[in-house]
Design an enzyme around this catalytic site. Structure first.
Site: not given
Ligand code: AMP
Ligand code: MG
Length: 480
Positions: A87, A89-90, A122-123, A173, A180, A245-246
């Site tokens: 989901g 997360g940030r 940390d979002g 963005r 996804r 998810d990407n």
């Molecule tokens: P990504 O690697 O960008 O595809 O992220 C994978 C998952 O990790 C997704 O659910 C993101 O929302 C979560 N995520 C990545 N970085 C952070 C962050 N700094 N804080 C909270 N969630 C994160």
């Molecule tokens: Mg992602």
């Protein structure tokens, strides 16, 4: 002028279990780094004239009228391992805008605070990954590749803690949607067939209105992804984190984390520091796409009343990926070689060139660009052993002699298929390093150099140069 966004937030009208309503966090001292006025105009967005006011909006401090902010839920396979709940997360989806031409786009803030899906994170986002996504997604768009876009980047005036303390930033963005493969997997894993059906209908209506049901959707996504990955590969692009998810249903490239364009061509190239086993290496990308699309098929299966028949037709659709990819890839290679017609042996001709390039550490972009110029023999200089190209050049010239197209037209077409400039890693890193020291000049120069990547421009020759030994970047890092 006050900000005006033509919002129409359809995702927010889906059942509650698709998301959590969540406002972006406010930040201390937002400052505008970049705003994409051309894209804003294309979306029908009016922005204030004042940079400080624009920064308030794109930091999440001032919500534009009509926004309905939420965090989307999804799941996904990351490096092959199942994560039942990911989901945003940030990231916060502010909503969708309806552009003047009727097209619908998500507007999402990335790095705008914690959400119920943040897990241990940390979002927040650091400036480096924000600029990286800004540079590479806009370069991809200029190169003609389906991609999410960059609307704005701001610094927050706050520090985020990674391996070290870094300036915090928020990225805005724009995407055709953020649906996804992992969004489907989330509901399939919960056996929530009702939500799955709603998501399937929503996705068809939004992206593939001509598609007939789940199989039609699957087929359309397979076709879009086959074309997309052939385009990536034609530019030497390595996504780096092709987790489910990407991967979007829309067929846009999403999530520019540890991605990179190759300098020297080699099919086994991996950049991502987290891709220990080379799962997402350059040449593996088509197979990974099939694997991911098979996960989509599995997720859609509960929507087919006759399971056995569903398995048969979904399997046939997945098996169809490779023909679709091969056709797209052959088309990409023919364009790169300036072939307007098809002939037996074109595929071998192209693959032989790639093999010679790999054996000779040839720069991917510059070799094809040199072949696209008035003096194709200059491509020899890209090889460790220039003579290794001679027999191939002779074969290519023989093949070109059978083409009906005039040389001048072929050269123009080849220059439109083989860019002069790509976002080279060392340039991206250089821009980021300077920005972290509060100097955005290199970022701005790089953005300008990449805006018209197919145009010959001697003033930008430095941006076509591969890295020197000392500038070479061997690993890229995730945006987390
Ligand atoms: P990504 O690697 O960008 O595809 O992220 C994978 C998952 O990790 C997704 O659910 C993101 O929302 C979560 N995520 C990545 N970085 C952070 C962050 N700094 N804080 C909270 N969630 C994160
Ligand atoms: Mg992602």
């Amino acid at each position: 002028m006050t900000a005006q966004f033509p919002f129409d937030c359809s995702y927010a009208r889906l059942p509650e279990r698709f998301f959590t309503r969540q406002a972006p966090a406010t930040v201390a001292a937002p400052r505008l780094i970049a705003v994409n006025h051309a894209l804003a105009a294309r979306l029908g967005i009016t922005l204030p004239d004042d940079a400080a006011e624009i920064a308030q909006i794109f930091s999440g401090n001032a919500l534009p009228h009509g926004a309905d902010p939420l965090a989307q839920v999804y799941a996904g396979h990351q490096f092959g391992g199942w994560s039942p709940q990911l989901g945003d997360g940030r990231a916060i989806l502010l909503g969708e805008v309806l552009a003047p031409d009727g097209a619908r786009f998500d507007i999402q803030l990335k790095g705008s605070g914690r959400t119920p899906y943040s897990r241990m994170g940390d979002g927040r986002a650091a400036l480096g990954p924000v600029l990286r996504e800004y540079i590479i997604s806009e370069a991809m768009a200029a190169l003609g590749v389906p991609t999410t876009r960059a609307l704005a980047a701001v610094t927050t005036g706050e520090i985020v803690l990674r391996e070290r303390a870094l300036p915090g930033a928020v990225f805005t963005r724009v995407a055709a949607s953020h649906i996804r493969i992992g969004t489907f997997q989330y509901f399939a894993a919960r056996r929530d067939t009702e939500a799955l059906a709603a998501l399937c209908d929503y996705t068809i209506a939004r992206h593939y209105p001509a598609a007939d049901g789940p199989l039609g959707l699957l087929d359309a996504v397979i076709a879009a992804q086959a074309r997309l990955i052939a385009q990536w590969m034609g530019l030497g692009f390595i996504h780096g984190v092709m987790n489910t998810d990407n991967m979007t249903l829309s067929g846009e490239t999403i999530d520019y984390g540890p991605c990179a364009f190759m300098d020297e061509y080699h099919p086994d190239t991996v950049f991502s520091s987290i891709d220990q086993f080379g799962r997402y290496a350059y040449a593996n990308q088509p197979q990974i796409a099939v694997w991911n699309l098979a996960q989509l098929a599995t997720a859609l299966l509960p929507l087919i009343p006759d399971r056995e028949a569903g398995i048969d037709s979904f399997t046939a659709a997945i098996n169809g990926f490779s023909d679709r990819f091969d056709a797209a890839w052959d088309g990409v290679l023919r364009a790169k070689l300036g072939l307007a017609t098809q002939a037996e042996g074109d595929g071998v001709l192209a693959r032989d060139l790639l093999a010679i390039m790999a054996a000779n550490s040839a720069d991917f972009t510059n070799t094809f660009r040199a072949l696209s110029g008035p003096d194709p023999r200059s491509a020899r200089d890209q090889l460790i052993d220039p003579t290794a190209l001679d027999p191939w050049l002779a074969r290519w010239h023989e093949r070109l002699a059978t083409e009906p197209r005039a040389a001048v037209d072929r050269i123009a077409a080849m220059q439109g298929a083989n860019p002069a400039r790509i976002p080279r890693n060392h340039r991206v890193e250089e821009a980021i390093a300077a920005a972290i020291s509060d100097d955005f000049a290199a970022f701005e120069r790089l953005m300008a150099a990449l805006a018209m990547p197919y145009d010959e421009d001697p003033a930008l020759a430095a941006y076509a140069q591969p890295p020197s030994e000392g500038e070479r970047v061997t690993a890229t890092f995730c945006g987390t």
